[in-house]
Design a protein around this motif. Structure first.
Motif, PDB file in Angstrom:
ATOM      1  N   TRP A  44       0.785  -1.221  -0.004  1.00 17.52           N
ATOM      2  CA  TRP A  44      -0.106   0.086   0.176  1.00 17.52           C
ATOM      3  C   TRP A  44       0.809   1.102   0.070  1.00 17.52           C
ATOM      4  O   TRP A  44       0.408   2.091  -0.623  1.00 17.52           O
ATOM      5  N   LYS A  81     -14.860  -3.985  -0.916  1.00 20.15           N
ATOM      6  CA  LYS A  81     -15.849  -3.515   0.134  1.00 20.15           C
ATOM      7  C   LYS A  81     -16.889  -2.526  -0.595  1.00 20.15           C
ATOM      8  O   LYS A  81     -16.570  -1.954  -1.477  1.00 20.15           O
ATOM      9  N   LEU A 132      -7.939  -5.850   1.669  1.00 15.85           N
ATOM     10  CA  LEU A 132      -8.918  -5.004   2.670  1.00 15.85           C
ATOM     11  C   LEU A 132      -9.834  -6.085   3.185  1.00 15.85           C
ATOM     12  O   LEU A 132     -10.298  -5.803   3.972  1.00 15.85           O
ATOM     13  N   ARG A 133     -10.260  -7.105   2.396  1.00 19.11           N
ATOM     14  CA  ARG A 133     -11.135  -7.959   3.089  1.00 19.11           C
ATOM     15  C   ARG A 133     -10.566  -8.603   4.328  1.00 19.11           C
ATOM     16  O   ARG A 133     -11.542  -8.646   5.235  1.00 19.11           O
ATOM     17  N   ILE A 138      -5.306  -3.848   5.226  1.00 15.30           N
ATOM     18  CA  ILE A 138      -5.138  -2.363   5.227  1.00 15.30           C
ATOM     19  C   ILE A 138      -6.507  -1.805   5.480  1.00 15.30           C
ATOM     20  O   ILE A 138      -7.656  -2.375   5.423  1.00 15.30           O
ATOM     21  N   ASP A 139      -6.479  -0.680   5.892  1.00 16.39           N
ATOM     22  CA  ASP A 139      -7.734   0.076   6.481  1.00 16.39           C
ATOM     23  C   ASP A 139      -8.512   0.647   5.253  1.00 16.39           C
ATOM     24  O   ASP A 139      -8.087   1.427   4.402  1.00 16.39           O
ATOM     25  N   ILE A 140      -9.641   0.143   4.904  1.00 15.89           N
ATOM     26  CA  ILE A 140     -10.395   0.763   3.867  1.00 15.89           C
ATOM     27  C   ILE A 140     -10.818   2.168   4.103  1.00 15.89           C
ATOM     28  O   ILE A 140     -10.701   2.645   2.815  1.00 15.89           O
ATOM     29  N   ASP A 191      -8.625  -7.022   6.366  1.00 17.77           N
ATOM     30  CA  ASP A 191      -8.478  -6.015   7.061  1.00 17.77           C
ATOM     31  C   ASP A 191      -6.774  -5.802   7.299  1.00 17.77           C
ATOM     32  O   ASP A 191      -6.426  -5.308   8.411  1.00 17.77           O
ATOM     33  N   VAL A 213      -7.677   3.924   2.427  1.00 20.48           N
ATOM     34  CA  VAL A 213      -7.823   3.790   0.848  1.00 20.48           C
ATOM     35  C   VAL A 213      -8.916   4.671   0.273  1.00 20.48           C
ATOM     36  O   VAL A 213      -8.527   5.284  -0.551  1.00 20.48           O
ATOM     37  N   LEU A 269     -15.522   1.094  -1.094  1.00 16.96           N
ATOM     38  CA  LEU A 269     -14.966   1.224  -2.192  1.00 16.96           C
ATOM     39  C   LEU A 269     -15.702   1.289  -3.594  1.00 16.96           C
ATOM     40  O   LEU A 269     -15.459   2.035  -4.233  1.00 16.96           O
ATOM     41  N   ILE A 282      -5.778  -6.100  -4.100  1.00 19.41           N
ATOM     42  CA  ILE A 282      -6.012  -5.462  -3.013  1.00 19.41           C
ATOM     43  C   ILE A 282      -7.283  -5.709  -2.242  1.00 19.41           C
ATOM     44  O   ILE A 282      -7.324  -5.455  -1.102  1.00 19.41           O
ATOM     45  N   ASN A 283      -8.109  -6.004  -3.109  1.00 23.69           N
ATOM     46  CA  ASN A 283      -9.613  -6.316  -2.444  1.00 23.69           C
ATOM     47  C   ASN A 283      -9.177  -7.428  -1.412  1.00 23.69           C
ATOM     48  O   ASN A 283     -10.051  -7.631  -0.344  1.00 23.69           O
TER      49      ASN A 283
END
Length: 211
Positions: free
Chosen positions: A123, A179, A147-148, A152-154, A150, A157, A182, A143-144
């Protein structure tokens, strides 16, 4: 005049078809005349079906063909050789940066803290590439998935894409289970639907199709 006398008149069906297409073209041209703006898009490829990354790499190769600088960051996929990476690194590294930041899928690494560390590094690289206005497109592959889980913090983003992405930079984000946050801010969202897949019939991933 006999039945076999030649005629220059098209059959009635052809005439009706031509009139219908002319009407459709006029309507289409009217719509297209109102589409005058350009902007950098946030594009999401998601869904259970195959083709999310494949379609995204098609966009990257389109940019390359137009001489547009671009970049790829792979969040999950590890060191396994893939056709798209080998081609870009061997032929187009001057116009497309390629960063494979993951170490494989989560069920392969089995190390959540390491996965988080790698996702955060990916990221950070992604933000660096997106901030550079010379890059007209940046692909954030899988990247999803990060994100799924967690990694990385949605919220971070979403805020970054809204506040820091250069106006004319396209960002493409792929992976299942995008998400809702997104999807809400994206300009273009495509969900790949799974109808049939050879894996279910015992056929393994094959070169040229999956990688």
């Amino acid at each position: 005049m006999t039945d076999d006398t030649p005629t220059d008149q098209p059959p009635a069906d052809d005439g009706r078809h031509a009139a219908k297409m002319a009407k459709k073209k006029a309507a289409r041209d009217k719509i297209m005349s109102t589409k005058t703006e350009e902007k950098g898009l946030v594009v999401v490829h998601t869904g259970k079906g195959k083709g999310k990354s494949t379609a995204a790499f098609g966009m990257i190769f389109r940019c390359i063909a137009h001489g547009m600088q671009c970049a790829v960051v792979q969040f999950i996929k590890g060191g396994m050789s893939t056709g798209e990476r080998d081609l870009i690194e061997s032929r187009f590294s001057d116009i497309c940066q390629f960063h494979t930041m993951g170490e494989g899928f989560t069920w392969e690494t089995q190390d959540r803290s390491r996965d988080i560390e790698m996702a955060q590094a990916a990221w950070a690289k992604a933000k660096e590439l997106i901030r550079d206005p010379a890059n007209r497109m940046v692909l954030l592959d899988e990247i999803n998935i990060a994100l799924r889980y967690d990694y990385i913090d949605i919220a971070e983003v979403v805020q970054f894409l809204q506040d820091e992405k250069p106006e004319m930079t396209h960002v493409v984000l792929t992976g299942r289970n995008a998400k809702d946050e997104l999807i809400e801010i994206a300009d273009l969202v495509t969900e790949m639907e799974l109808v049939k897949h050879p894996f279910r019939s015992g056929i393994k991933a094959q070169i040229g199709v999956e990688f």
